[in-house]
Design an enzyme around this catalytic site. Sequence first.
Site, PDB file in Angstrom:
ATOM      1  N   TYR A 159      44.016  30.838  48.291  1.00 61.74           N
ATOM      2  CA  TYR A 159      45.089  29.911  47.902  1.00 61.74           C
ATOM      3  C   TYR A 159      45.447  29.022  49.098  1.00 61.74           C
ATOM      4  CZ  TYR A 159      45.135  32.794  43.761  1.00 61.74           C
ATOM      5  OH  TYR A 159      44.740  33.446  42.616  1.00 61.74           O
ATOM      6  N   ARG A 193      45.720  47.878  39.486  1.00 63.53           N
ATOM      7  CA  ARG A 193      45.252  48.152  38.116  1.00 63.53           C
ATOM      8  C   ARG A 193      45.722  49.485  37.553  1.00 63.53           C
ATOM      9  NH1 ARG A 193      39.291  46.971  39.528  1.00 63.53           N
ATOM     10  NH2 ARG A 193      40.143  47.802  41.459  1.00 63.53           N
TER      11      ARG A 193
END
Length: 772
Positions: free
Chosen positions: A583, A725
């Site tokens: 990013y 996750r």
Amino acid sequence: MRIVCIGGGPAGLYFSLLMKKLHPDHDVTVVERNKPYDTFGWGVVFSDATMQSMRAWDIESASEIESAFNHWDDIEVLFKGTRQRTSGHGFVGIGRRKLLNILQARCEPLGVDLKFETDVDSDLQYPDADLVIASDGLNSKIRNRYPEVFQPDLVVRPNRYIWLGTNRLFDAFTFDFRKTEHGWFQSHIYKFDDRTSTFIIETTEEAYRAHGLDKMGQQGSIEFCKSLFAEVLDGSSLMTNARHQRGSAWLNFVRLICGKWSHFNGHSHVVLMGDAAHTAHFAIGSGTKLAIDDAIELANQFQILGHDKAKIPEVLSAYEEKRRVDVARIQNAARNAMEWFEVVGRRYADTLEPEQFMYSMLTRSQRISHENLRLRDKDWLEGYERWFARKSGLTVAEQGRCLPPMFTPFKSRRTALPNRIVVSPMAIYSATDGLINDFHVVHLASRALGGAGLIFAEMTCVSPDARITPGCLGLWNDAQMGGWKRLTHFVHSNTASKVGIQLGHAGRKGATKVAWDGIDMPLESGSWPLISASALPYLKQSSVPKAMDRDDMDRVLNDFVAATRRAAEADVDWLEFHCAHGYLLSSFLSPLTNRRSDEYGGDHDNRARYPLEVFAAVRAAWPADRPISVRLSCNDWFEGGNTPEDAAIFSKMFKDAGADMIDCSSGQVWKEEKPVYGRLFQTPFSDKIRNEVHVPTIAVGAISEADHANSIIAAGRADLCAVARPHLADPAWVLHEAAKIGLTNIDWPKQYVSGKSQFENNLARTSVLSAK
Ligand SMILES: Cc1cc2nc3c(=O)[nH]c(=O)nc-3n(C[C@H](O)[C@H](O)[C@H](O)COP(=O)(O)OP(=O)(O)OC[C@H]3O[C@@H](n4cnc5c(N)ncnc54)[C@H](O)[C@@H]3O)c2cc1C
Ligand SMILES: Cc1cc2nc3c(=O)[nH]c(=O)nc-3n(C[C@H](O)[C@H](O)[C@H](O)COP(=O)(O)O)c2cc1C
């Protein structure tokens, strides 16, 4: 069949005796360059499992070996004046000479033809052989004749070691660490017969040279080691028996992996076995085990497929396929253990306290976990848990089990986390106009109710054009701040958890579709202009970002500051500064994405300049009593990109600028990256940064069990573990993991207490049933 084994080490001898025993009609010859009772080396260690399969394959030699074995259970570590011992580790040691003599003696009555003092140059010397075993060790001449076929990948490791013996007997596998003015030396010591112990000494190349060991003869080296390890030697001498074998007393370990293990030379099939095919560092003592296991497996495949010349190609490929998996697993563990010893001086020895140093050493291969240590030596582990809990500020009883490391509290500035598990930031692409809605509150609050110490929301974007997707959260207006207040209010009033915000700007990875419509795929409508360090699109089809100019830099910096102020006002406890995953700020740090020629591109200082400018402004705007972590991609997983070494440099810069923690992620910077995934795959980055840069860290990536988290935190490889996750699969991951490791004194939310004991009892019942 006519079989010729070139090299009479453990591999060649054991394979020969098995084949002759299983099929006496085979004509089996072992050709060895040494004399029968002449060999280098001191003792080798074995596991109980190898011994068990040797017993199954040849009880005669196994019994002889067992009666010559020295068995011991304890590991003792001598470090900075302390002596620590743990039990339950079960090794067996035997002199290499003794082992070979037993195997030679067993070969003779079976009818194996042993030819000593014959140095073989080529497999073609035996054109009548159906099968040639290249069991001629690491420097295998036979393998070296066919580099294109066997594709050997040899890596010379940086440390130096010398393999010596002593007549002092040790009743534990002993490790002694000694600091000199030029660095650390460590010895690995184990008894292997009634008179002798192996004494391997290892150090870095720098320390080796600084002490002039490169210029000393063997005797000089021995005198040096004797004086350095005088205390543990207690008057005994050190001896060498490698003079005739190796030129230099100090060696470098060579790691070997081969692309292929067999070849047809026009007359015979040639196959690699033992050290000729692969090596495993002595830090986990598995070289002889692998050689023996190779021999067993090749014999096994002949048993399965038939002792017939015509079957040789099939047998060899089945052997290679089967052994590769096991060898890779051991080499992996050996690599971890080897690397631990390579960096012990600069990373652990001057950083960790003796108790944690010992734990780190015991878990160095990452095959032995926290719960595994409990099985080996419950008292020692409970003692260590009490030590760790006290260090974390808990008051604990003198005896018995206390909270394990992941459940100990952790404080950074004013923010006190009830435990060390973090819900890692995860984009859920469910916002409109960047607003937190019911989904976000329910989603995040459930993870807080589920017991995690710190709950991060997804990357929250500092302006509309900072978003990755139209579904991302933002914090550029007061309405959005209102949503955050709702979240923090609920979490603070109903749980002990803290709330974190990860502030970021998507940069060149912005204006894409939500994940379920195509990750990283550019928006077809409603897009916005992108900015980045340089004008490089992320994908071929992505829009080309504008390389930021000063005005862009000022605007983004101000957006970060405004979002920071709003987060503080919303009572967020923790701020994470997102400098990872390609990013905007990450695009400055990586040389792959930063091609600038001004003062914001080039070396580390220049590439970090803009991220540090923004960081300084954020730090100044964020309350001084609240912490900031910085998430970094610690490895770009691509040639020319950032490595863990670069990440350590950037971590130091952020630490000096006031960062409280480094959150050690990796990748997603460059589309063509080649990450190496696996259990705890990013933890080594955290370990390096925490213990070399001396800044607290968060480990993340494939941490999926309490046992993983406890091992990481106990060993000082990280201070916190972020779990992503598994928290999508189970909002109450923390509470459930506690129950799985039998920890019942963990508080559940009062509204859910009735479910607790039933859950724990059911788990206990299932584990009893599966143990039956
Ligand atoms: C410091 C150190 C410590 C170790 N500690 C352990 C340990 O604790 N536990 C463990 O399991 N392993 C240990 N090992 C590894 C172990 O020594 C080897 O992995 C193991 O011996 C491999 O067996 P091998 O039969 O494949 O090869 P080797 O034992 O190397 O045998 C090869 C044989 O081939 C002969 N040879 C070579 N070239 C020729 C030729 N051209 N013609 C004829 N003969 C030839 C050699 O003389 C030798 O006898 C250690 C190794 C080192 C260096
Ligand atoms: C659905 C999803 C969304 C993610 N979003 C973010 C994010 O917004 N910011 C971030 O730094 N990492 C993000 N990550 C990476 C995770 O924080 C974490 O580093 C990664 O999933 C590895 O941890 P795990 O093995 O426990 O899943 C995301 C991961 C997933 C699975």
